[in-house]
Design an enzyme around this catalytic site. Structure first.
Site, short mmCIF file in Angstrom:
data_model
loop_
_atom_site.label_atom_id
_atom_site.label_comp_id
_atom_site.label_asym_id
_atom_site.label_seq_id
_atom_site.Cartn_x
_atom_site.Cartn_y
_atom_site.Cartn_z
CG HIS A 66 -1.98 0.92 1.18
ND1 HIS A 66 -2.04 2.24 1.28
CD2 HIS A 66 -3.23 0.70 0.60
CE1 HIS A 66 -2.91 2.98 1.24
NE2 HIS A 66 -4.11 1.97 0.58
CG ASP A 99 -8.84 -4.40 -2.82
OD1 ASP A 99 -9.83 -4.08 -2.43
OD2 ASP A 99 -8.01 -3.36 -3.43
N1 CMC Z 1 4.37 -7.67 -4.77
C1 CMC Z 1 5.56 -7.59 -5.08
N2 CMC Z 1 6.25 -6.76 -4.83
C2 CMC Z 1 5.72 -5.44 -4.51
C3 CMC Z 1 4.25 -5.29 -4.42
C4 CMC Z 1 3.46 -6.67 -4.59
N3 CMC Z 1 2.32 -6.57 -4.50
N4 CMC Z 1 3.89 -3.99 -3.99
C5 CMC Z 1 5.18 -3.44 -4.00
N5 CMC Z 1 6.13 -4.32 -4.40
C6 CMC Z 1 7.64 -3.81 -4.39
C7 CMC Z 1 7.80 -3.01 -5.66
O1 CMC Z 1 8.52 -3.84 -6.57
C8 CMC Z 1 9.22 -2.17 -5.18
O2 CMC Z 1 10.32 -2.83 -5.02
P1 CMC Z 1 11.76 -2.34 -5.36
O3 CMC Z 1 11.79 -1.31 -4.24
O4 CMC Z 1 12.51 -3.34 -5.04
O5 CMC Z 1 11.65 -1.64 -6.60
C9 CMC Z 1 8.80 -1.61 -3.70
O6 CMC Z 1 7.81 -3.01 -3.30
C10 CMC Z 1 7.75 -0.51 -3.52
O7 CMC Z 1 6.64 -0.71 -4.37
P2 CMC Z 1 6.09 0.63 -5.36
O8 CMC Z 1 5.42 0.11 -6.51
O9 CMC Z 1 7.03 1.75 -5.39
O10 CMC Z 1 5.02 1.05 -4.35
P3 CMC Z 1 3.84 1.96 -4.43
O11 CMC Z 1 3.52 2.62 -3.30
O12 CMC Z 1 4.07 2.96 -5.67
O13 CMC Z 1 2.62 1.04 -4.86
C11 CMC Z 1 0.66 -0.72 -4.56
C12 CMC Z 1 1.59 0.71 -4.02
C13 CMC Z 1 -0.48 -0.77 -3.74
C14 CMC Z 1 0.28 0.18 -6.10
C15 CMC Z 1 1.43 -1.75 -4.77
O14 CMC Z 1 2.03 -2.14 -3.64
C16 CMC Z 1 0.85 -2.64 -5.78
O15 CMC Z 1 1.14 -2.76 -6.99
N6 CMC Z 1 0.33 -3.95 -4.90
C17 CMC Z 1 -0.53 -4.85 -5.78
C18 CMC Z 1 -2.07 -4.08 -6.14
C19 CMC Z 1 -2.92 -3.96 -4.90
O16 CMC Z 1 -2.95 -5.17 -4.06
N7 CMC Z 1 -3.49 -2.78 -4.92
C20 CMC Z 1 -4.72 -2.47 -3.90
C21 CMC Z 1 -4.21 -1.42 -3.11
S1 CMC Z 1 -5.26 -1.22 -1.60
C22 CMC Z 1 -6.82 -1.03 -2.11
C23 CMC Z 1 -6.80 0.67 -2.71
O17 CMC Z 1 -6.65 1.58 -1.92
O18 CMC Z 1 -6.98 0.90 -3.90
#
Ligand code: CMC
Length: 438
Positions: A316, A373
């Site tokens: 998140h 989720d």
């Molecule tokens: N599985 C594997 N690796 C992950 C995941 C995941 N679900 N989420 C983040 N990472 C890794 C990412 O690869 C990065 O690694 P590194 O630092 O080595 O490059 C690190 O963690 C930080 O990730 P980010 O993408 O920079 O983080 P963000 O804050 O931009 O993204 C997120 C947040 C929710 C989009 C992301 O965690 C994600 O894509 N999760 C899966 C989709 C999901 O469950 N979304 C629902 C969010 S909650 C409901 C809502 O509010 O909508």
């Protein structure tokens, strides 16, 4: 001054001095009711010629808001100051909607009037049936919801004067009331059932369940745990401060667009798998993993930088400890499956995945925890809500938040069109060359 007033008008405290080469500027520090102080950079370009860059807004507040507070490090979520755990335990979605919209919990008579008003705006215009009938039989219900909500602006011209507070309020009520009707109609169209009109002798959740599942040939028997679970899920999804879809509603709202168009834009933003679309993606992923014995393989793929596979329902942007909504849903998942006597192998896969990820260095270091989720799809599946409807369910709950933010924005003294800047990376100025000379 109440705490809500304070949040609307944060106090200005110390200054922060920014030094860039020989240029220096003092910027005011804004103090919220709770949470981190914020540097007001609005004077920066004028005084220094510099802009700020923050891809994905990871360090930038886009507005002042008194609606929802999140402390991502400590897993805290407050709606209008009330902890989500207390609202989940004691309140109902409709009461939470009132709270989000109006800032205070309703008295019994205020609640009765609100309930009555929402109830009496649940009907959709009969021509909307023709509109929905224009879709292919296999249209995704999010496509149908998004476009039918946008179409409401063509039906309710009488509530489009944004300068009239009563018209703004009525539009918000209409959205809270009609989104479930449109959502259920989209579902019934996809399965070829006749659209069911809302029954106003039922409460908000029961009415929705009847519009979804009652068939003309037999009465619908509802287990109370189904009602309770759905009401809880709507409460947990009702608001989440400046997430992508709410920010989209505000961005569109900042142009003076009508509230139906703004909420339709929010629904479009919610659809993506990084946001509300994750609940549908989680269930598909759990089904693909199929068996608890394949969990380690899935985890390895999620950690592999050459593989774009992510564990859906994990991570998140704001929560870096745990998502308090996920904790509540996890408990409810067990209650629902137990009460309905469902032995879902997906729950075992989910629990094994959660357990393995919480112990894994990759997930621990990046503070990736199950989010709201992760478990909601398992409950929806147990309630016999089809996978394609999961994000629609999220949209029903989030409508309360979207309209509350839209209402708040309309009276914000700092109301401005949202217009971010960019770092230009294109070609430098160059002269046009005639086509035959290129
Ligand atoms: N599985 C594997 N690796 C992950 C995941 C995941 N679900 N989420 C983040 N990472 C890794 C990412 O690869 C990065 O690694 P590194 O630092 O080595 O490059 C690190 O963690 C930080 O990730 P980010 O993408 O920079 O983080 P963000 O804050 O931009 O993204 C997120 C947040 C929710 C989009 C992301 O965690 C994600 O894509 N999760 C899966 C989709 C999901 O469950 N979304 C629902 C969010 S909650 C409901 C809502 O509010 O909508």
């Amino acid at each position: 001054m109440s705490s809500n007033d304070k949040a609307q008008h944060p106090s200005t405290g110390d200054q922060v001095t920014l030094q860039a080469g020989d240029r220096s500027v003092s910027l005011p520090l804004l103090r919220p009711t709770i949470g981190a102080d914020c540097v007001d950079i609005s004077r920066l370009p004028k005084e220094t010629g510099l802009f700020t860059y923050d891809a994905g807004y990871t360090a930038t507040a886009s507005c002042k808001s008194a609606i929802t507070y999140i402390d991502g490090d400590n897993g805290v979520l407050l709606y209008r100051g009330y902890p989500i755990e207390q609202l989940a335990q004691n309140s109902s979605f409709l009461e939470v909607s009132y709270l989000l919209m109006n800032g205070e919990l309703p008295t019994p008579s205020e609640f009765a009037a609100f309930d009555d008003e929402v109830t009496h705006h649940t009907m959709m215009h009969e021509s909307l049936k023709n509109f929905l009938g224009g879709f292919r039989h296999d249209a995704h219900p999010m496509a149908m919801l998004c476009s039918s909500v946008a179409s409401l602006s063509a039906f309710y011209h009488d509530t489009l004067d944004l300068n009239d507070p009563e018209q703004r309020r009525l539009a918000a009520i209409r959205l809270i009331a009609k989104v479930p009707t449109l959502a259920a109609a989209a579902y019934r169209y996809s399965v070829g059932w006749p659209i069911r009109y809302p029954r106003n002798n039922l409460d908000y959740v029961d009415r929705f369940l009847h519009m979804m599942f009652e068939v003309p040939s037999e009465p619908l028997e509802l287990n109370p745990v189904v009602r309770k679970a759905l009401d809880l899920l709507f409460i947990l999804h009702a608001d989440h401060e400046q997430n992508a879809s709410t920010s989209t509603v505000r961005m569109v709202g900042s142009t003076g667009a009508n509230p139906y168009a703004c909420v339709a834009a929010g629904i479009a933003a919610l659809w993506g798998p990084a946001h509300g679309g994750a609940n549908e993606a989680v269930l598909k992923q759990l089904a693909e993993i199929g068996d608890a014995k394949h969990v380690d393989k899935a985890l390895a793929r999620a950690k592999d930088k050459d593989d774009n596979f992510r564990l859906m329902g994990f991570g998140h942007r704001v929560y870096k400890n745990f998502d308090p909504r996920a904790k509540i849903i996890r408990e409810m998942t067990h209650e629902v499956l137990g009460e309905l006597g469902i032995d879902d192998p997906m729950l075992e896969v989910a629990m094994r995945l959660e357990e393995a990820a919480l112990k894994d260095d990759y997930f621990v270091q990046r503070k990736l925890y199950p989010n709201v989720d992760f478990y909601s799809g398992i409950i929806y599946k147990a309630l016999k809500i089809p996978t394609e409807m999961f994000t629609v369910m999220f949209a029903i709950g989030r409508t309360a938040g979207w309209v509350s933010h839209w209402l708040e924005q309309q009276t914000d003294p700092e109301f401005k069109i949202g217009r971010p800047r960019q770092i230009y990376t294109g070609a430098d100025t160059r002269d046009y060359v005639a086509r035959d000379k290129r």
